[in-house]
Motif scaffolding. Structure first.
Motif, PDB file in Angstrom:
ATOM      1  N   ASN A  31       0.859  -1.373   0.000  1.00 23.31           N
ATOM      2  CA  ASN A  31       0.054  -0.073   0.007  1.00 23.31           C
ATOM      3  C   ASN A  31       0.825   1.219   0.032  1.00 23.31           C
ATOM      4  O   ASN A  31       0.428   2.180  -0.687  1.00 23.31           O
ATOM      5  CB  ASN A  31      -1.013  -0.056   1.024  1.00 23.31           C
ATOM      6  N   HIS A  82      -4.232   2.717   7.148  1.00 17.74           N
ATOM      7  CA  HIS A  82      -4.947   2.791   5.681  1.00 17.74           C
ATOM      8  C   HIS A  82      -5.371   1.506   5.477  1.00 17.74           C
ATOM      9  O   HIS A  82      -5.748   1.488   3.845  1.00 17.74           O
ATOM     10  CB  HIS A  82      -3.574   3.409   4.856  1.00 17.74           C
ATOM     11  N   ASP A  85      -8.375   2.167   2.801  1.00 18.31           N
ATOM     12  CA  ASP A  85      -7.954   3.253   1.839  1.00 18.31           C
ATOM     13  C   ASP A  85      -7.746   2.490   0.109  1.00 18.31           C
ATOM     14  O   ASP A  85      -8.371   3.017  -0.527  1.00 18.31           O
ATOM     15  CB  ASP A  85      -6.731   4.019   2.013  1.00 18.31           C
TER      16      ASP A  85
END
Length: 528
Positions: A31, A82, A85
């Motif tokens: 990520n 995250h 996300d």
């Protein structure tokens, strides 16, 4: 959902149950790279190290055609800041290159056709998944058209067994180049990559093939057995993960460690082959599961190669030595060998050797892999260099058992003068290296114990015969600039044989001394 385009999360769902060792924090590392300058990653490890499991996990996480929230909610990645996300936010292209290679070989086709088959399969899958193309679009033009739509999502490429073509087409440079050009068109194309590729994750046994001194697809960050980057703990089992599994299983951790430990990676230390560990825990016994893997290459083919010093170096490895290796010249393929070091570097990538980065040395990692080398020694179809080594070692063992101490000393003098002896012959440790190498034929016939505790001290080396063998046990004591007789006296005085009572009447005491001034060995052998 398609076959290669957005295949969903079913493959990961099948492996993410109670026995799953949670490696989902790998997602956090990927990520952090998505959409950036370091978004291309290639992970190379030996077979059965969990590379395909990671590919299935990443596919399930990124694929926009499914909802994987519940699948990851109880995993470590869910605690990442995250986590949501990137969850199911991308188109995914997921390829297992070995499948395409197998298909072409089954049809007796040329491996040159593999790249075209990959492109055709992706074009077909894109259309069947509902994406709209223009007549005459190439695959790359089609992908650009998809991401250029107002709601178009970029692609994450997940390519398992990326090097299957390099391995299988090892004698076909044209097929290899056609395949590399396919990858370059995706990942080294300034008109395509930034627009279409959010990230790429490739796995294989080998690092990316070199084009001269550089990687043929230089944009990739590569994590290999030689340089793991930050990915070390996510491919293979860490020692803590193995300990946790042993608490739930039928085998003590120390037994698992003896059989399967030994791959030494920077920062995290030991990494274990997951396949062998899980097989042993399920069966309740440790043994070699190496041959049950679908290894594409034979160990014999490589250590039989006719490079100067290779057989002697491998013999020292089998005897337990660490050997210095230059890993820089290896071309990351199966045909461009120019030295013994290139062969040894390949064996690192295949998992037959482990590499110690700080020392620049290699050794055989564990008992499971050692068995493979032992089986090689037992074969008859070896080259003349191996036959010479084995015959000489067998004569040395025969002379020792027969008490021919002068012949033993003469043989050690000859070995000491050869090129593969330790470079600095200046201590008992160097003498020990010669002894282990000289008695290479004991591999498989004896259990060798270095620094064996006994009585009031520690013996240098003990050779204990395998079960049901009539061979004598041997306790070897080494001296430097002293006397062979003094070595025998030390064995007796410190009662090194105290723990070897079952071998009484079939036990040899062997004293060996090296005189630095004369450059000669001396040997004394007694029956205990």
């Amino acid at each position: 959902m398609g076959v290669y385009v957005n295949p969903g999360n079913q493959a990961f769902r099948r492996i993410a149950g109670d026995n799953y060792v949670d490696k989902t924090e790998l997602i956090r590392l990927i990520n952090a790279r998505v959409g950036g300058d370091e978004s291309l990653v290639c992970i190379s490890r030996p077979r059965r190290f969990g590379k395909s499991y990671a590919a299935k996990m990443l596919t399930a996480y990124y694929d926009c055609s499914c909802d994987s929230y519940k699948l990851f909610a109880d995993k470590k990645i869910a605690h990442s800041e995250h986590f949501e996300d990137h969850l199911n936010h991308y188109n995914v292209i997921c390829l297992d290159i070995s499948g395409f290679v197998s298909e072409v070989k089954k049809l007796d086709g040329s491996l040159k056709s593999v790249p075209a088959r990959i492109e055709q399969a992706l074009l077909k899958d894109l259309l069947e998944s509902g994406f709209q193309s223009e007549s005459g679009d190439t695959l790359n033009e089609f992908l650009i058209r998809i991401v250029s739509q107002p709601d178009g999502k970029p692609f994450i490429f997940i390519i398992d067994e990326w090097d299957a073509m390099i391995r299988e087409a090892k004698d076909d440079a044209i097929a290899q180049e056609a395949y590399l050009n396919l990858l370059r068109g995706w990942f080294k194309n300034t008109n395509f990559t930034p627009k279409v590729v959010a990230a790429a994750y490739m796995t294989g046994i080998l690092p990316i093939k070199k084009d001269g001194s550089q990687s043929a697809i230089s944009e990739f960050d590569e994590s290999s057995m030689l340089d793991t980057l930050e990915f070390a703990e996510f491919v293979g089992f860490t020692q803590e993960e193995v300990k946790e599994r042993c608490r739930e299983g039928k085998i003590e951790f120390e037994e698992i460690k003896k059989w399967y430990d030994g791959y030494d990676l920077p920062v995290i230390g030991s990494v274990y082959n997951p396949y062998s560990v899980m097989k042993a825990l399920k069966a309740g016994c440790c043994k070699s599961y190496w041959r049950k893997t679908s290894a594409a290459e034979s160990l014999k083919n490589y250590i039989n190669m006719d490079f100067e010093g290779l057989q002697e170096t491998v013999a020292r490895l089998i005897a337990g030595d660490r050997i210095t290796v230059n890993v820089d010249s290896f071309q990351n393929d199966f045909e461009s060998f120019e030295s013994a070091d290139d062969v040894l570097t390949l064996l690192i990538h295949l998992g037959y050797l482990t590499y110690h980065e700080t020392e620049k040395t290699v050794q055989i990692p564990n008992e499971e892999v050692q068995i493979e080398f032992k089986q090689f020694l037992a074969q008859r179809n070896v080259n003349s260099g191996w036959i010479t080594l084995i015959k000489r070692s067998q004569k040395l063992l025969d002379d020792t058992i027969a008490g021919r101490s002068d012949d033993v000393a003469t043989a050690l003098d000859e070995i000491r003068g050869e090129q593969y002896a330790p470079q600095f012959y200046n201590s008992e440790q160097a003498l020990r290296a010669i002894i282990k190498y000289a008695y290479i034929v004991t591999t498989g016939q004896y259990v060798k114990i270095e620094e064996m505790p006994g009585g009031k001290g520690i013996a240098d080396i003990a050779f204990l015969p395998a079960a049901f063998s009539r061979l004598p046990a041997m306790v070897v004591e080494l001296k430097w600039d002293k006397t062979a007789g003094g070595a025998i006296s030390q064995i007796k005085k410190k009662m090194y044989t105290a723990n070897l009572k079952p071998y009484k009447g079939n036990l040899l005491l062997v004293g060996i001394n090296y005189d630095e001034k004369t450059g000669k060995h001396a040997c004394q052998i007694e029956q205990a």
